[in-house]
Design a protein around this motif. Structure first.
Motif: not given
Lengths: 296, 221
Positions: B8-12, B19, B52, B55-56, B67-68
């Protein structure tokens, strides 16, 4: 790392050239500023070195003059000379006759020596010239005070102290200017590097996305900082040599007794000092500018 | 080569770009990611390039979890990728050859091999005669081909192409897709292509993944 540095020399040089030509006016102005800054530094450092040399030369020839009653016989004067020579810190003691004292003054006065002809008799007294090690001055004076047959002792303590003080000021000023120039150069170069990075942000981002290491991305910017700073250093060094030659020419005529260091030595040392310092500051400023720029 | 599990990628700002993405891409596999604008195609490529971070879920590329806070690993992984950017990302003021060589400069290659690989890649995309032309003098299509040449010259493990057929006519678009497929065969690379041009996909052999509002809608084997 060294491997890709060498094989990509053509790329780095071309990139540095492009960065320099992109903000040409700004970079030329910075080069000019850097030249002036380093010229100022070179002149202060030259002043520091010359004054230190003069102090050392004067210290090596530190002398005190011992005057004795003119009623002393030749035997008594010889005995006094022997007593002075054995004092710790005394290098040599030599009798200066009144005639020699007169001739010396003639040499010092040069064209003005004719004023001495107004005296019907030699106005100078004989004395003993004592060459000493300057650091032992106090001890020598104390030992001389123990001797009989001495009218008075003339030392150049005040003059020497003044010169030493002046050299201290020049040294302090030298350090201060080196630090000030260092900070100014670091700030100017770092600012230029940041401008260059800002201008090439997209290029840098592409390199990052292609996996380029920071060191690879940084090299052209380090080269630019080095070229600008060392370029300013070279120009300043050349100008300072001309300035020194001019100052030496001015000083040698009217003040021939000042023991200036050889011009050749001081120009070579100054040239190397300014260039090496400017190169180091250029690299330092570039590294600082690159590491503080937000390129990630 | 690529393993995504429930990514999942969720922006700030709260926008969910991707998802619960589950995806596995094997060596030499060609995968087309399709979907309308804003469906998450480019976000998925950004994840794969380490631009990027999930986020999940977990994302593994070439066996490494991204990993960032492991930028050295990401940098290393990027050297094994051949990215083709939607806006090409060519460096202006440099020639086509210099742009292709730029992707090879920091790889462990001798200078001569860098040059020959770059020239060969330009030959493959039909631009050998434009090798010394500044990229700003090239047409849009030529710029795109230089961008592809830069990616394939690296002989990467993964080619990631973001809309490489955009704004091209059918013939040129097919040539580009064939070129990427050939690169996959030549260097055993996996190829992931995002595209709107679904009508071209049937003519090449590859898996199609359709994204809709950040979620996988269809994955054809």
């Amino acid at each position: 790392m060294m491997k890709y540095l060498f094989k990509n020399t053509d790329y780095f040089m071309k990139e540095a050239k492009i960065i320099l030509s992109t903000n040409l006016l700004s970079n030329l102005t910075s080069l000019f500023s850097m030249t002036l800054i380093f010229l100022f530094l070179a002149m202060v450092v030259a002043g520091w070195w010359v004054s230190s040399h003069i102090i050392e030369a004067i210290q090596d020839e530190a002398e005190i003059n011992v005057f004795y009653p003119e009623t002393l016989t030749a035997t008594e004067i010889s005995a006094l000379l022997e007593e002075i020579e054995v004092i710790d810190g005394v290098r040599e003691a030599r009798l200066i006759h009144a005639e020699e004292a007169y001739e010396r003054m003639e040499e010092v006065l040069g064209k003005e020596a004719q004023v001495l002809t107004y005296f019907t008799e030699n106005p100078f007294s004989p004395f003993i010239e004592v060459n000493i090690q300057l650091e032992d001055l106090d001890g020598v004076l104390a030992d001389l005070a123990q001797l009989d047959k001495i009218n008075y002792v003339r030392d150049n303590r005040e003059v020497l102290e003044d010169l030493r003080h002046l050299a201290g000021i020049m040294q302090f000023l030298g350090y201060l200017v080196v630090v000030a120039v260092g900070i100014a150069t670091l700030i100017i170069i770092a600012h230029l590097i940041k401008l260059g990075i800002d201008h090439n942000r997209e290029h840098i981002k592409t390199l990052i996305l292609l996996g380029a290491p920071d060191s690879f991305i940084a090299v052209p910017y380090l080269l630019v900082g080095l070229l600008l700073s060392a370029g300013g250093g070279v120009l300043a060094a050349i100008l300072s040599i001309f300035a020194l030659k001019y100052i030496y020419a001015l000083t040698a005529g009217p003040l021939p007794f000042i023991p200036l260091p050889p011009l050749g030595n001081i120009t070579v040392n100054l040239f190397l000092f300014v260039i090496i310092l400017s190169a180091l500051l250029g690299l330092g400023g570039s590294i600082f500018g690159f590491s503080t720029a937000k390129v990630k | 080569m690529i393993e995504a599990k429930n990514v999942t990628l969720q922006y700030p700002d709260g926008t969910v770009a991707l998802r619960e993405i589950n995806l596995s891409v094997k060596m030499r596999e060609i995968v087309f990611i399709t979907g309308p604008s804003g469906s998450g195609k480019t976000s998925l490529l950004k994840l794969l390039m380490g631009m990027e971070f999930p986020t999940g879920g977990t994302l593994k590329v070439l066996g490494r979890t991204l990993h960032k806070n492991e930028m050295d690993k990401i940098r290393w992984l990027r050297t094994l990728m051949g990215p083709v950017f939607q806006d090409f990302r060519l460096v202006k003021g440099r020639t086509a050859l210099e742009n292709v060589m730029l992707g090879l400069r920091f790889l462990d290659l001798p200078l001569e091999e860098m040059k020959s690989r770059a020239q060969e890649a330009l030959f493959k995309v039909g631009l050998q005669h434009k090798a010394n032309a500044p990229v700003e003098n090239l047409s849009w299509g030529e710029g795109q081909r230089v961008s592809i040449a830069r990616a394939v010259a690296r002989k990467p493990a993964i080619i990631l192409a973001d809309e490489p057929t955009g704004n091209l006519d059918k013939e040129n678009a097919q040539n580009i897709l064939e070129l990427l497929a050939a690169s996959s065969r030549d260097s055993n690379a996996s190829v992931i292509i995002t595209t709107h041009a679904t009508h071209l996909i049937d003519e090449t052999k590859g898996r199609i993944i359709r994204l809709q509002k950040g979620a996988m809608e269809r994955a054809d084997e």
